[in-house]
Write a protein that holds these residues in place. Structure first.
Motif, PDB file in Angstrom:
ATOM      1  N   LEU A   1       6.699   9.873  -0.648  1.00  0.00           N
ATOM      2  CA  LEU A   1       5.712   8.811  -0.449  1.00  0.00           C
ATOM      3  C   LEU A   1       6.314   7.767   0.471  1.00  0.00           C
ATOM      4  O   LEU A   1       7.543   7.601   0.499  1.00  0.00           O
ATOM      5  N   ARG A   2       5.447   7.062   1.179  1.00  0.00           N
ATOM      6  CA  ARG A   2       5.906   5.922   1.964  1.00  0.00           C
ATOM      7  C   ARG A   2       5.098   4.702   1.559  1.00  0.00           C
ATOM      8  O   ARG A   2       3.868   4.714   1.655  1.00  0.00           O
ATOM      9  N   LEU A   3       5.802   3.696   1.118  1.00  0.00           N
ATOM     10  CA  LEU A   3       5.177   2.421   0.780  1.00  0.00           C
ATOM     11  C   LEU A   3       5.256   1.472   1.965  1.00  0.00           C
ATOM     12  O   LEU A   3       6.234   1.497   2.720  1.00  0.00           O
ATOM     13  N   SER A   4       4.219   0.662   2.097  1.00  0.00           N
ATOM     14  CA  SER A   4       4.185  -0.352   3.145  1.00  0.00           C
ATOM     15  C   SER A   4       3.897  -1.716   2.531  1.00  0.00           C
ATOM     16  O   SER A   4       3.217  -1.816   1.510  1.00  0.00           O
TER      17      SER A   4
ATOM     18  N   SER B   1       0.847  -1.180   0.000  1.00  0.00           N
ATOM     19  CA  SER B   1       0.000   0.000   0.000  1.00  0.00           C
ATOM     20  C   SER B   1       0.885   1.232   0.000  1.00  0.00           C
ATOM     21  O   SER B   1       2.088   1.140   0.273  1.00  0.00           O
ATOM     22  N   GLY B   2       0.276   2.378  -0.322  1.00  0.00           N
ATOM     23  CA  GLY B   2       0.994   3.634  -0.212  1.00  0.00           C
ATOM     24  C   GLY B   2       1.396   4.286  -1.510  1.00  0.00           C
ATOM     25  O   GLY B   2       1.937   5.394  -1.510  1.00  0.00           O
TER      26      GLY B   2
ATOM     27  N   TYR C   1       8.844  -1.144   5.051  1.00  0.00           N
ATOM     28  CA  TYR C   1       8.481   0.168   4.531  1.00  0.00           C
ATOM     29  C   TYR C   1       9.545   0.655   3.547  1.00  0.00           C
ATOM     30  O   TYR C   1      10.707   0.263   3.608  1.00  0.00           O
TER      31      TYR C   1
ATOM     32  N   GLN D   1      10.470   4.527   2.512  1.00  0.00           N
ATOM     33  CA  GLN D   1      10.257   5.970   2.553  1.00  0.00           C
ATOM     34  C   GLN D   1      11.007   6.583   1.385  1.00  0.00           C
ATOM     35  O   GLN D   1      12.221   6.381   1.257  1.00  0.00           O
TER      36      GLN D   1
END
Length: 117
Positions: free
Chosen positions: A18-21, A7-8, A79, A81
């Protein structure tokens, strides 16, 4: 096969963040080296960053200084970042789980990151 849910992703202007998880459905998260890869249209999938269970990280040259990979072993989550994003960062970003003993790789479904004004 490990279920990975990313997500993200989204649309962001150049210079933005953006930060992806990625949440992993596994019983022993520490058995996995986690990573992020990306694939731009017409290009091969490429490494962005990886992180071991002990926190050792590895970055592609394009990610150094702008992207930070981290993991929360209590939440089975990794994550990514991303700051100072550039149009050339536009790609589908995939989460990867690499089992340290079997060398088996699992992939998430991918999340789109678009950097555009």
């Amino acid at each position: 096969q490990v279920q990975l849910v990313e997500s993200g992703g989204g649309l962001v202007q150049p210079g933005g963040s953006l930060r992806l998880s990625c949440a992993a459905a596994v019983s022993i998260f520490a058995n996995y080296r986690m990573g992020w890869y990306r694939q731009a249209p017409g290009k091969q999938r490429e490494l962005v960053a990886t992180i071991t269970s002990g926190g050792r990280t590895n970055y592609a040259d394009s990610a150094k200084g702008r992207f930070t990979i981290s993991r929360d072993n209590a939440k089975n989550t990794v994550y990514l970042q991303m700051i100072s994003l550039k149009p050339e960062d536009t790609a589908v970003y995939y989460c990867n789980a690499h089992h340290r003993y079997s060398d088996f790789d699992s992939w998430g479904q991918g999340t789109q990151v678009t950097v555009s004004s």
